[in-house]
Design an enzyme around this catalytic site. Structure first.
Site, PDB file in Angstrom:
ATOM      1  N   GLU A   4       0.859  -1.186   0.000  1.00 26.45           N
ATOM      2  CA  GLU A   4       0.000   0.000   0.000  1.00 26.45           C
ATOM      3  C   GLU A   4       0.895   1.236   0.000  1.00 26.45           C
ATOM      4  O   GLU A   4       1.628   1.475   0.960  1.00 26.45           O
ATOM      5  CB  GLU A   4      -0.904  -0.016   1.232  1.00 26.45           C
ATOM      6  N   LYS A  13     -11.136  -1.747   6.945  1.00 22.57           N
ATOM      7  CA  LYS A  13      -9.877  -1.537   7.672  1.00 22.57           C
ATOM      8  C   LYS A  13     -10.210  -1.150   9.114  1.00 22.57           C
ATOM      9  O   LYS A  13     -10.815  -0.105   9.351  1.00 22.57           O
ATOM     10  CB  LYS A  13      -9.076  -0.434   6.976  1.00 22.57           C
TER      11      LYS A  13
END
Length: 207
Positions: free
Chosen positions: A43, A130
């Site tokens: 990421e 998340k």
């Protein structure tokens, strides 16, 4: 690659390297090392200088899955996707970003802390959420949230590292986000130290 294929790869990997550095070259250097060691879901946080260029560079690698993180708005999400990002991660939910991700069939993983936030994100098509910051929760929280929301999948991020990642995975996490540890290990112990770190992280997995 469609959204489902991307999420299957993340689930199979179990780890997302959530990285930010002070410059592009250091980021690419670290990324090349961890990809070679099998930690290949990365990421790229948009707070990193030249983040879009990093996404473009790394997304050309056949053995890596590159996404964009710290995405705060739909414009940034679209630009990241057009530069090669295969998934989008935000610190909180944004419905316009969700719409863009759905349009391009790219997974959107927003940060959530409450059941209300989870339900809103799921309403807009977010399949995996998340849990952020994970320091505010314990692994048993996964089971607690799945009481009212049994189909919800979570990626705890923030405070997850080599010492506790297995606790989160054993509790049923879809995957975990490993953040600042990666950069710190590289800065303090160099390439060899980072290779050893990733080897121990991935070697400790229990499927």
């Amino acid at each position: 690659m469609n959204s489902m294929e991307t999420m299957n790869k993340i689930n199979s990997s179990k780890h997302i390297a959530v990285m930010r550095t002070n410059n592009k070259q250091e980021f690419v250097d670290i990324a090349n090392i961890i990809i070679e060691q099998g930690l290949n879901v990365i990421e790229v946080t948009l707070t990193t200088p030249q983040a879009m260029e990093i996404i473009t560079t790394l997304s050309q690698k056949d053995n890596a899955l590159i996404g964009a993180g710290t995405v705060l708005d739909s414009v940034s999400a679209r630009v990241a996707i057009l530069n090669g990002a295969k998934f989008i991660v935000s610190p909180s939910f944004d419905k316009e970003t969700a719409k863009v991700a759905n349009l391009y069939d790219v997974p959107y993983v927003p940060g959530v802390m409450t059941v209300k936030e989870m339900i809103e994100a799921m309403t807009y098509g977010c399949k995996v959420l998340k849990l952020f910051p994970a320091t505010q929760f314990t692994p048993s929280t996964i089971k607690d949230f799945r009481g009212p929301l049994p189909t919800t999948e979570f990626i705890p991020t923030g405070g997850v590292g080599k010492e506790n990642h297995l606790e989160w995975l054993d509790a049923g996490s879809f995957a975990v986000g490993i953040g600042s540890e990666i950069t710190k290990v590289y800065q303090q112990h160099g390439a060899d130290g980072l290779k050893q770190y990733v080897s121990e992280l991935k070697g400790g997995e229990r499927r």
